[in-house]
Design a protein around this motif. Structure first.
Motif, mmCIF file in Angstrom:
data_model
loop_
_atom_site.group_PDB
_atom_site.id
_atom_site.type_symbol
_atom_site.label_atom_id
_atom_site.label_comp_id
_atom_site.label_asym_id
_atom_site.label_seq_id
_atom_site.Cartn_x
_atom_site.Cartn_y
_atom_site.Cartn_z
ATOM 1 N N VAL A 190 0.815 -1.259 0.068
ATOM 2 C CA VAL A 190 0.162 0.196 0.067
ATOM 3 C C VAL A 190 0.824 1.302 0.073
ATOM 4 C CG1 VAL A 190 -1.880 -1.254 1.328
ATOM 5 C CG2 VAL A 190 -0.259 -0.031 2.435
ATOM 6 N N VAL A 191 2.112 1.212 -0.178
ATOM 7 C CA VAL A 191 2.871 2.448 -0.025
ATOM 8 C C VAL A 191 3.099 2.983 -1.294
ATOM 9 C CG1 VAL A 191 5.447 3.085 0.161
ATOM 10 C CG2 VAL A 191 4.436 1.265 1.883
ATOM 11 N N GLU A 192 2.843 4.299 -1.441
ATOM 12 C CA GLU A 192 2.853 4.964 -2.486
ATOM 13 C C GLU A 192 3.790 6.071 -2.469
ATOM 14 O OE1 GLU A 192 -0.931 6.559 -3.887
ATOM 15 O OE2 GLU A 192 -1.867 4.514 -3.920
ATOM 16 N N ARG A 193 5.017 6.027 -3.503
ATOM 17 C CA ARG A 193 5.833 7.176 -3.626
ATOM 18 C C ARG A 193 5.383 8.298 -4.541
ATOM 19 N NH1 ARG A 193 8.165 5.399 0.752
ATOM 20 N NH2 ARG A 193 9.254 3.556 0.686
ATOM 21 N N SER A 194 5.801 9.472 -4.290
ATOM 22 C CA SER A 194 5.223 10.916 -4.953
ATOM 23 C C SER A 194 5.758 10.742 -6.164
ATOM 24 C CB SER A 194 5.920 11.858 -4.199
ATOM 25 O OG SER A 194 5.718 13.205 -5.231
ATOM 26 N N LYS A 195 4.860 11.238 -7.056
ATOM 27 C CA LYS A 195 4.884 11.132 -8.534
ATOM 28 C C LYS A 195 5.709 12.461 -9.138
ATOM 29 C CE LYS A 195 1.065 8.245 -9.486
ATOM 30 N NZ LYS A 195 1.979 6.893 -9.695
ATOM 31 N N THR A 196 6.064 13.213 -8.199
ATOM 32 C CA THR A 196 6.583 14.591 -8.523
ATOM 33 C C THR A 196 8.180 14.520 -8.346
ATOM 34 O OG1 THR A 196 6.506 15.299 -6.145
ATOM 35 C CG2 THR A 196 4.465 15.964 -7.769
ATOM 36 N N ILE A 197 8.639 13.254 -7.992
ATOM 37 C CA ILE A 197 10.105 13.452 -8.021
ATOM 38 C C ILE A 197 10.695 13.276 -9.480
ATOM 39 C CG2 ILE A 197 12.143 11.970 -7.062
ATOM 40 C CD1 ILE A 197 10.254 11.089 -4.915
ATOM 41 N N THR A 198 11.791 13.988 -9.630
ATOM 42 C CA THR A 198 12.262 14.046 -10.985
ATOM 43 C C THR A 198 13.772 13.861 -11.002
ATOM 44 O OG1 THR A 198 12.797 16.496 -10.969
ATOM 45 C CG2 THR A 198 10.500 15.674 -11.745
ATOM 46 N N LYS A 199 14.400 13.421 -11.934
ATOM 47 C CA LYS A 199 16.033 13.521 -11.780
ATOM 48 C C LYS A 199 16.732 14.774 -11.409
ATOM 49 C CE LYS A 199 16.600 14.518 -16.857
ATOM 50 N NZ LYS A 199 17.209 13.784 -17.984
ATOM 51 N N THR A 200 15.750 15.916 -11.514
ATOM 52 C CA THR A 200 16.563 17.144 -11.055
ATOM 53 C C THR A 200 16.303 17.440 -9.544
ATOM 54 O OG1 THR A 200 15.892 18.046 -13.083
ATOM 55 C CG2 THR A 200 16.425 19.600 -11.274
ATOM 56 N N ASN A 201 15.258 16.974 -9.115
ATOM 57 C CA ASN A 201 14.951 17.207 -7.460
ATOM 58 C C ASN A 201 15.191 15.952 -6.680
ATOM 59 O OD1 ASN A 201 12.663 15.631 -7.656
ATOM 60 N ND2 ASN A 201 11.426 16.989 -7.910
ATOM 61 N N ALA A 202 15.646 14.730 -7.160
ATOM 62 C CA ALA A 202 15.615 13.363 -6.529
ATOM 63 C C ALA A 202 16.801 13.717 -5.245
ATOM 64 C CB ALA A 202 16.207 12.464 -7.306
ATOM 65 N N GLY A 203 17.733 14.363 -5.590
ATOM 66 C CA GLY A 203 18.876 14.535 -4.392
ATOM 67 C C GLY A 203 18.440 15.266 -3.269
ATOM 68 N N ASP A 204 17.348 16.153 -3.527
ATOM 69 C CA ASP A 204 16.869 16.840 -2.316
ATOM 70 C C ASP A 204 15.504 16.195 -1.845
ATOM 71 O OD1 ASP A 204 18.774 18.990 -2.265
ATOM 72 O OD2 ASP A 204 17.521 20.052 -3.975
ATOM 73 N N ARG A 205 15.024 15.471 -2.458
ATOM 74 C CA ARG A 205 13.540 14.856 -2.156
ATOM 75 C C ARG A 205 13.652 13.370 -1.674
ATOM 76 N NH1 ARG A 205 9.086 16.816 -4.952
ATOM 77 N NH2 ARG A 205 7.797 14.957 -3.983
ATOM 78 N N LEU A 206 14.793 12.644 -1.739
ATOM 79 C CA LEU A 206 14.775 11.255 -1.650
ATOM 80 C C LEU A 206 15.835 11.166 -0.464
ATOM 81 C CD1 LEU A 206 14.906 9.626 -5.027
ATOM 82 C CD2 LEU A 206 12.906 9.763 -3.296
ATOM 83 N N PHE A 207 15.803 10.124 0.400
ATOM 84 C CA PHE A 207 16.640 9.709 1.650
ATOM 85 C C PHE A 207 17.129 8.166 1.482
ATOM 86 C CE2 PHE A 207 14.151 13.196 2.360
ATOM 87 C CZ PHE A 207 14.843 14.324 3.240
ATOM 88 N N ILE A 208 18.449 8.173 1.752
ATOM 89 C CA ILE A 208 18.974 6.675 1.879
ATOM 90 C C ILE A 208 18.662 6.128 3.145
ATOM 91 C CG2 ILE A 208 20.802 5.248 1.634
ATOM 92 C CD1 ILE A 208 22.336 7.617 -0.048
ATOM 93 N N ARG A 209 17.804 5.330 3.380
ATOM 94 C CA ARG A 209 17.533 4.523 4.594
ATOM 95 C C ARG A 209 18.302 3.286 4.976
ATOM 96 N NH1 ARG A 209 12.742 5.562 8.120
ATOM 97 N NH2 ARG A 209 12.194 3.711 9.441
ATOM 98 N N VAL A 210 18.956 3.177 5.704
ATOM 99 C CA VAL A 210 19.857 2.135 6.153
ATOM 100 C C VAL A 210 19.579 1.520 7.688
ATOM 101 C CG1 VAL A 210 21.928 1.008 6.829
ATOM 102 C CG2 VAL A 210 21.587 2.549 4.706
#
Length: 284
Positions: A190-210
């Motif tokens: 049921v997890v849905e990721r945003s459709k507004t993430i682009t190759k331009t803003n991905a660095g600021d919009r995404l996070f590495i989770r370990v």
């Protein structure tokens, strides 16, 4: 901006593995400058989301007390400057959880299997403790592609043969669009990721989770104690490290379709890889 502390996606081939490695007692727990804020989050969640983050069976009480005493001994020996506080003597697992940044899970023995008998889980990664509680190892991992077929029996055997004097660690990783530690979900489907993430803003919009997980046997009750420490870093923190960028791209591309769906990476793979490609080109 510093690089992530743990990078399990380095040299990753995308295959589901047990991936356990032995560690020394001194390296069992991680205490860092996020301690105060993460403990404060746990306290707030205990007030607002108790049933989502804490579950226990009565028969787990002896194991809870044993884990609490082992934690106290460990902290006194290896982190003597770390302040240990306990409040409710009737809630050993809660007390233990508020002493460390890790989440704590107790797997209780039942013949040759183990089941989830108690847990304090304040940083779930799209995972429902209420849904999974009291489940066996296979049941807990039923949605993980190839787990039952490829490594389920190996994990059960490992648990049954785990010596009292050894501690092991392993890592999980994924890419999320929020830095929040508390991210429960009834099901990963049921997890849905945003459709507004682009190759331009991905660095600021995404996070590495370990997730750094450790396992050890409690010698008196024979329960298996899991600790789970979640580290979250912005994707942009690796923007200057060409080697790590290449390894993350390779790790993403090497994942099977099933694993990409399980991690919800299939929804953001295009902009994520696009961002990584841009950085590779600029740094090469």
């Amino acid at each position: 901006m510093s690089l992530p502390k743990h990078t399990p996606y380095r040299n990753s081939d995308g295959v589901v593995k047990v991936g356990l490695e032995p560690i020394e007692e001194a390296n069992w727990l991680e205490i860092d400058n996020l301690f105060d804020s993460e403990i404060e989050l746990k306290k707030k969640l205990y007030e607002s989301n108790y049933k989502e983050i804490h579950q226990e069976l009565d028969l787990s009480l002896k194991s809870q007390h044993e884990l609490l005493e082992i934690l106290k001994t460990h902290l006194n020996q290896y982190h003597p400057s770390h302040k240990i506080t306990t409040t409710e003597t009737s809630a050993p697992l809660k007390n233990a959880s508020l002493m460390v940044q890790e989440d704590l899970v107790l797997m209780l023995p039942a013949e040759e299997n183990y089941f989830l008998g108690a847990a304090s889980l304040c940083a779930p990664s799209n995972w429902s403790l209420k849904e999974k509680f009291n489940g066996s190892l296979i049941e807990l991992h039923k949605d993980v592609p190839s787990y039952a077929k490829k490594i389920g029996n190996r994990v059960n055997n490992l648990f049954n043969k785990l010596p009292d004097d050894r501690i092991f660690q392993r890592f999980n990783w994924s890419i999320y669009e929020e830095a929040t530690l508390f991210q429960p979900a009834r099901s990963k489907s049921v997890v849905e990721r945003s459709k507004t993430i682009t190759k331009t803003n991905a660095g600021d919009r995404l996070f590495i989770r370990v997730e750094r997980q450790t396992i050890r046997r409690l010698p008196k009750t024979q329960a298996i104690a899991f600790t789970i420490r979640v580290h979250v870093d912005p994707l942009s923190c690796i923007k200057e490290d060409l080697s790590l960028i290449r390894d993350l791209k390779k790790a993403v591309k090497n994942l099977s379709k099933g694993m990409k769906r399980y991690k919800s990476l299939d929804q953001i793979e295009t902009p994520l890889v696009g961002w990584l490609d841009k950085k590779i080109k600029s740094l090469s």
